[in-house]
Design an enzyme around this catalytic site. Structure first.
Site, PDB file in Angstrom:
ATOM      1  N   LYS A   1     -33.966  68.706  97.215  1.00  0.00           N
ATOM      2  CA  LYS A   1     -32.911  69.584  97.741  1.00  0.00           C
ATOM      3  C   LYS A   1     -32.408  70.574  96.692  1.00  0.00           C
ATOM      4  CE  LYS A   1     -30.269  66.085  98.923  1.00  0.00           C
ATOM      5  NZ  LYS A   1     -31.174  64.927  98.804  1.00  0.00           N
ATOM      6  N   THR A   2     -32.114  70.063  95.504  1.00  0.00           N
ATOM      7  CA  THR A   2     -31.532  70.920  94.473  1.00  0.00           C
ATOM      8  C   THR A   2     -32.487  72.036  94.090  1.00  0.00           C
ATOM      9  OG1 THR A   2     -30.147  69.143  93.596  1.00  0.00           O
ATOM     10  CG2 THR A   2     -30.628  70.971  92.114  1.00  0.00           C
TER      11      THR A   2
ATOM     12  N   GLU B   1     -26.876  72.893  99.456  1.00  0.00           N
ATOM     13  CA  GLU B   1     -27.566  71.613  99.423  1.00  0.00           C
ATOM     14  C   GLU B   1     -26.830  70.673 100.373  1.00  0.00           C
ATOM     15  OE1 GLU B   1     -28.619  68.193  96.093  1.00  0.00           O
ATOM     16  OE2 GLU B   1     -28.446  70.290  95.488  1.00  0.00           O
TER      17      GLU B   1
END
Length: 464
Positions: A121-122, A165
């Site tokens: 995600k990051t 995110e």
């Protein structure tokens, strides 16, 4: 009321303001003109950065830190009910707002892209933030890590796009209403909150169901959990689904990933045309993250060739295979990987980037519950290294679980033929690694806890 700030967010107080997710929201609110205050357990560069923006940051938690006129108190799921500032908020009848609700309120009226998945995600959120900024679209963004270029995890932009995110760990990603949602993968994790894969699927289905009408779900075509979720979403929803990956059925097909040292060259097939661009980090999984970002941007109407070129400007995220330095011919790299899938992906990426180098790993398990459920798989992943040092479990928000220690990982690693050493004193690691490393080796500090602090110390010992 300050422009662009919900009334409840005009004077927010953040408990745990230095956390990756909390600090990002606090930064955006400060940049929008809110009077932000908060507290954190210890001093940090993040606390200083927030003060520089105008926020008030207290160190330590105490009832007196909470101003009587605070418009709300913002908490994450990690904040315990007996926190003195939370207790004081109840006494003053100050509303308590979960971090996800605060973030959702900041997305109001904007074209939101929410990036979800068990891993990646990051990185994917960061790739989008950098690329959209490079295209002068001036996005707002909230990320769970600091971009290597701008060095921040969040910013308020004047453009119409907000990239966030979306955290599945506590189901908080169900609070968002994105125009585009990305699901990178779906696996069992966060065992304190999910008892089974069925619960995970239900949570992701709810997230996908929050996509606005005529919005788009961008989802992996190769990962089994994502494939299952795609079938469920298609059966229940009219949302447009765009798949990406190496599968021949993928809408955005990854044709080839070519390693170029610590970077990769990626070629995709989109609408029948080949498109090639560079990704600044090694490994097939990071290449797939970039393709997910490309597909999401195209879903918003951004020309693919412009976006591909801009993605090449991404220079990484802190702690995602971040080169910390080199000394005595040894490179030290930091990895946030803490789930077996992430560990395997990063170790394979480093193998591909420097196939002739020895790979030495310093691994710190994160959470007792995760180690209890996945310790054996973590040990198997460490078999990809030439030698590993395993630290004690980093507890984070959890209390110890009787009988659950790093030995679960070490025993599994040794059973898989790995060379593993247990080190209980973190302070002894830099000297131990410096004694093991030889010119040409790669040292990888790995885990979501404070193992990241060891990189500079290892470099110092190598230099001496």
């Amino acid at each position: 009321m300050a422009p662009g700030i919900p009334a409840a967010m005009e004077r927010p107080h953040f408990i745990g303001i230095g956390g990756a997710g909390m600090s990002g929201i606090a930064k955006i609110l400060t940049q929008r003109g809110a009077k932000v205050a908060g507290s954190d357990a210890k001093e940090s560069g993040t606390a200083e950065a927030l003060r520089a923006l105008g926020a008030t940051v207290h160190i330590g938690h105490a009832a007196g830190h909470l101003a009587d006129d605070a418009s709300c108190v913002v908490v994450s799921s990690a904040i315990r009910a007996d926190n003195p500032e939370l207790v004081r908020a109840a006494e003053l009848s100050i509303p308590v707002v979960h971090r996800s609700d605060a973030l959702a309120s900041l997305m109001g009226g904007l074209r939101a892209i929410a990036v979800a998945g068990t891993h990646g995600k990051t990185t994917t959120t960061s790739m989008l933030a950098v690329a959209l900024s490079e295209l002068n679209l001036d996005p707002s963004y909230a990320i769970g890590g600091d971009l290597a270029g701008p060095g921040t995890n969040a910013a308020h932009g004047e453009g119409q796009i907000f990239v966030a995110e979306a955290d599945e760990s506590d189901r908080s990603f169900q609070k968002y209403d994105p125009e585009v949602a990305i699901v990178l993968n779906v696996e069992l994790d966060h065992h304190a909150n999910y008892a089974s894969m069925d619960e995970i699927y239900e949570s992701f289905e709810t997230f996908a169901g929050k996509i606005v009408p005529d919005g788009t779900l961008v989802i992996a075509a190769d990962q089994p959990g994502a494939v299952e979720l795609t079938e469920r979403v298609r059966a229940l929803s009219s949302v447009k689904v765009v798949t990406y990956g190496e599968s021949e059925t993928a809408d955005v097909r990854v044709h080839k990933v070519t390693p170029r040292g610590l970077t990769s060259e990626v070629t995709v097939i989109l609408n029948g045309k080949y498109l090639t661009f560079t990704v600044s980090v090694p490994g097939r999984h990071y290449a797939h993250n970039a393709v997910a970002a490309l597909a999401a941007g195209v879903a918003l109407g951004i020309p693919a060739h412009n976006l591909a070129s801009a993605l090449g400007k991404y220079t990484g995220v802190k702690r995602r295979l971040q080169l910390k330095g080199e000394a005595a011919g040894v490179q030290v790299i930091d990895s946030y990987a803490h789930h077996p899938t992430e560990m395997t992906a990063d170790l394979e990426a480093m193998r591909g980037a420097a196939s002739d180098a020895r790979l030495l790993v310093v691994f710190q398990p994160h959470l007792f519950s995760r180690t209890q459920e996945l310790g054996a798989e973590m040990g198997q992943a460490l078999a990809l290294a030439d030698a590993s040092v395993v630290l004690d479990i980093y507890p984070a928000r959890e209390d110890p679980i009787p009988g659950i220690t790093s030995d679960l990982i070490i025993d599994a690693a040794r059973s898989a033929g790995a060379d593993v050493t247990a080190v209980h004193d973190k302070a002894a690691v830099p000297e131990a690694i410096a004694g093991m490393a030889k010119p040409g080796d790669l040292v990888l500090t790995m885990g979501a806890g404070d193992v990241t602090d060891l990189g500079p110390q290892i470099l110092d010992h190598l230099s001496s």
